[in-house]
Design an enzyme around this catalytic site. Structure first.
Site, PDB file in Angstrom:
ATOM      1  N   HIS A   1       0.726  -1.316   0.139  1.00 40.02           N
ATOM      2  CA  HIS A   1       0.000  -0.006   0.233  1.00 40.02           C
ATOM      3  C   HIS A   1       0.957   1.473   0.124  1.00 40.02           C
ATOM      4  O   HIS A   1       0.428   2.423   0.513  1.00 40.02           O
ATOM      5  CB  HIS A   1      -1.151  -0.063   1.253  1.00 40.02           C
TER       6      HIS A   1
ATOM      7  N   ALA B   1       1.173  -8.961  18.702  1.00 42.79           N
ATOM      8  CA  ALA B   1       2.073  -9.267  17.809  1.00 42.79           C
ATOM      9  C   ALA B   1       3.612  -9.586  18.799  1.00 42.79           C
ATOM     10  O   ALA B   1       4.180 -10.634  18.367  1.00 42.79           O
ATOM     11  CB  ALA B   1       2.424  -8.176  16.802  1.00 42.79           C
TER      12      ALA B   1
ATOM     13  N   CYS C   1       3.079  12.824 -14.025  1.00 42.25           N
ATOM     14  CA  CYS C   1       4.235  12.084 -14.723  1.00 42.25           C
ATOM     15  C   CYS C   1       4.453  10.696 -14.034  1.00 42.25           C
ATOM     16  O   CYS C   1       5.219   9.879 -14.899  1.00 42.25           O
ATOM     17  CB  CYS C   1       5.373  12.960 -15.258  1.00 42.25           C
TER      18      CYS C   1
ATOM     19  N   GLY D   1      -1.612  -9.309  12.759  1.00 39.02           N
ATOM     20  CA  GLY D   1      -2.338  -8.020  12.984  1.00 39.02           C
ATOM     21  C   GLY D   1      -2.903  -7.470  11.709  1.00 39.02           C
ATOM     22  O   GLY D   1      -3.063  -6.230  11.499  1.00 39.02           O
ATOM     23  N   THR D   2      -3.648  -8.185  11.015  1.00 39.98           N
ATOM     24  CA  THR D   2      -4.218  -7.748   9.976  1.00 39.98           C
ATOM     25  C   THR D   2      -5.790  -8.546   9.972  1.00 39.98           C
ATOM     26  O   THR D   2      -6.172  -9.420  10.437  1.00 39.98           O
ATOM     27  CB  THR D   2      -3.855  -8.079   8.482  1.00 39.98           C
ATOM     28  N   SER D   3      -6.587  -7.307   9.663  1.00 41.17           N
ATOM     29  CA  SER D   3      -8.343  -7.814   9.783  1.00 41.17           C
ATOM     30  C   SER D   3      -8.848  -8.555   8.404  1.00 41.17           C
ATOM     31  O   SER D   3      -9.810  -8.946   8.475  1.00 41.17           O
ATOM     32  CB  SER D   3      -9.212  -6.357  10.129  1.00 41.17           C
TER      33      SER D   3
HETATM   34  P1  NAD Z   1      -7.010  -2.906  10.396  1.00 39.57           P
HETATM   35  O1  NAD Z   1      -6.905  -1.899  11.512  1.00 39.57           O
HETATM   36  O2  NAD Z   1      -8.086  -3.414   9.640  1.00 39.57           O
HETATM   37  O3  NAD Z   1      -6.851  -4.174  11.543  1.00 39.57           O
HETATM   38  C1  NAD Z   1      -5.854  -4.315  12.531  1.00 39.57           C
HETATM   39  C2  NAD Z   1      -5.905  -5.746  13.178  1.00 39.57           C
HETATM   40  O4  NAD Z   1      -4.852  -5.947  14.172  1.00 39.57           O
HETATM   41  C3  NAD Z   1      -7.361  -6.160  13.649  1.00 39.57           C
HETATM   42  O5  NAD Z   1      -7.721  -7.323  13.293  1.00 39.57           O
HETATM   43  C4  NAD Z   1      -6.733  -6.247  15.214  1.00 39.57           C
HETATM   44  O6  NAD Z   1      -7.622  -7.469  16.002  1.00 39.57           O
HETATM   45  C5  NAD Z   1      -5.475  -6.589  15.013  1.00 39.57           C
HETATM   46  N1  NAD Z   1      -4.365  -5.785  16.220  1.00 39.57           N
HETATM   47  C6  NAD Z   1      -4.619  -4.997  17.089  1.00 39.57           C
HETATM   48  N2  NAD Z   1      -3.669  -4.852  18.063  1.00 39.57           N
HETATM   49  C7  NAD Z   1      -2.665  -5.808  17.617  1.00 39.57           C
HETATM   50  C8  NAD Z   1      -1.745  -6.302  18.278  1.00 39.57           C
HETATM   51  N3  NAD Z   1      -1.005  -5.679  19.428  1.00 39.57           N
HETATM   52  N4  NAD Z   1      -1.082  -7.465  17.703  1.00 39.57           N
HETATM   53  C9  NAD Z   1      -1.476  -8.146  16.779  1.00 39.57           C
HETATM   54  N5  NAD Z   1      -2.776  -7.692  16.241  1.00 39.57           N
HETATM   55  C10 NAD Z   1      -3.347  -6.567  16.776  1.00 39.57           C
HETATM   56  O7  NAD Z   1      -5.573  -3.135   9.625  1.00 39.57           O
HETATM   57  P2  NAD Z   1      -5.225  -3.831   8.210  1.00 39.57           P
HETATM   58  O8  NAD Z   1      -5.827  -5.386   8.127  1.00 39.57           O
HETATM   59  O9  NAD Z   1      -3.719  -3.724   8.201  1.00 39.57           O
HETATM   60  O10 NAD Z   1      -6.283  -2.820   7.369  1.00 39.57           O
HETATM   61  C11 NAD Z   1      -5.878  -2.584   6.293  1.00 39.57           C
HETATM   62  C12 NAD Z   1      -5.276  -1.117   6.038  1.00 39.57           C
HETATM   63  O11 NAD Z   1      -5.094  -0.434   6.977  1.00 39.57           O
HETATM   64  C13 NAD Z   1      -4.020  -1.291   5.224  1.00 39.57           C
HETATM   65  O12 NAD Z   1      -4.564  -0.727   4.147  1.00 39.57           O
HETATM   66  C14 NAD Z   1      -3.063  -0.393   5.738  1.00 39.57           C
HETATM   67  O13 NAD Z   1      -2.469   0.432   4.529  1.00 39.57           O
HETATM   68  C15 NAD Z   1      -3.919   0.606   6.393  1.00 39.57           C
HETATM   69  N6  NAD Z   1      -3.285   0.943   7.754  1.00 39.57           N
HETATM   70  C16 NAD Z   1      -1.648   0.991   8.052  1.00 39.57           C
HETATM   71  C17 NAD Z   1      -1.357   1.521   9.275  1.00 39.57           C
HETATM   72  C18 NAD Z   1       0.217   1.593   9.294  1.00 39.57           C
HETATM   73  O14 NAD Z   1       0.838   1.850   8.319  1.00 39.57           O
HETATM   74  N7  NAD Z   1       0.603   1.279  10.627  1.00 39.57           N
HETATM   75  C19 NAD Z   1      -2.336   1.927  10.247  1.00 39.57           C
HETATM   76  C20 NAD Z   1      -3.474   2.055   9.971  1.00 39.57           C
HETATM   77  C21 NAD Z   1      -3.958   1.336   8.813  1.00 39.57           C
HETATM   78 ZN    ZN Z   2       5.912  15.311 -13.168  1.00 43.09          ZN
END
Ligand code: NAD
Ligand code: ZN
Length: 240
Positions: free
Chosen positions: A113, A224, A124, A180-182
């Protein structure tokens, strides 16, 4: 079944989402304190908003940069750095845009992302790391187009080359660890299936079940940092 151990695998992929950085203090999207609860993405995080009002979008973007600037990589990021140094093949595929894996010292990272600290010309397509944050400097010197953040906004497509490289790593791994991804943001959410199809052991680290939990044969329910330490239990050089 006892926990799997990172040392027993040859090709490991860590697939990380916002939860990876939660213990660094970076807000997640959807959980408690999630950023889109407070901000309407249609106003701040899509191309049409940028076309309408680039200054407002930049202001929001710089606010997000500020949030991340105050945070540091956590022990989980650092454990993954050591894994890359000590194990045969470790690749990170991340949905995060915060750059914390790189700041911790990891090298093989596919950022699905984009990256908060990179900009690209709207017209460009030229890219620049650590691009301008001053409103007066927001035009590309080559073509006078607008610099926009090089992150994937709602409505944007992912970069093909990045998706291909990430898919190849995932399809060839023998251990796939989602952290840690939903698992609801597509197309990134399709990628873990490639690991399962290839017979990799699939481990989900998340305090809560997700819509993708069924794909995984091992679930480590907790934060995590602590759950990564479980995967490295008994391997002092990974625990640091
Ligand atoms: P999300 O916010 O949808 O989900 C976060 C997940 O992390 C949840 O399932 C939650 O239960 C879990 N979680 C919370 N605390 C945790 C911990 N301490 N350890 C492990 N898991 C934990 O996030 P996602 O699935 O990454 O959503 C996708 C979008 O969010 C992506 O497109 C991303 O670009 C963007 N995003 C990025 C950041 C960043 O760069 N840090 C922050 C917020 C969102
Ligand atoms: Zn340019």
């Amino acid at each position: 079944m006892s926990d799997p151990c990172l040392r027993d695998y040859q090709r490991i992929v860590f697939f990380t989402g916002a939860g990876m950085s939660a213990e660094s203090g970076v807000p997640t999207y959807r959980g408690a304190g999630g950023i889109w609860k407070e901000y309407d993405y249609r106003r701040y995080a899509c191309q049409s908003a940028f076309d309408r009002d680039p200054a407002a979008v930049w202001e929001f973007h710089n606010f997000r940069r500020g949030l991340v600037m105050r945070c540091d990589p956590n022990p989980g990021h650092q454990l993954i750095v050591r894994a890359e140094q000590q194990l045969p093949q470790v690749t990170i595929v991340t949905q995060n845009i915060d750059g914390l894996h790189a700041r911790a010292g990891s090298h093989k990272i596919h950022e699905l992302h984009g990256n908060l600290w990179r900009v690209r010309c709207d017209h460009c397509g030229v890219k620049q790391q650590d691009g301008p944050v001053q409103r007066e400097q927001l035009r590309c010197p080559t073509c006078d187009g607008w610099w926009r953040p090089d992150i994937v906004w709602f409505e944007d497509y992912l970069d093909d080359a990045v998706v291909q490289a990430a898919t190849a790593a995932i399809a060839g791994c023998d251990l796939f660890v989602s952290i840690g991804t939903s698992a609801v943001v597509y197309p990134a959410a399709y990628l873990p299936q490639h690991a399962a199809d290839n017979g990799a052991l699939c481990v989900e680290i998340n305090p809560d079940p997700t819509p993708a939990s069924e794909l995984y044969s091992v679930h480590l329910r907790g934060p995590a940092t602590a759950m990564l330490a479980r995967l490295a239990a008994g391997v002092p050089e990974l625990l640091g």
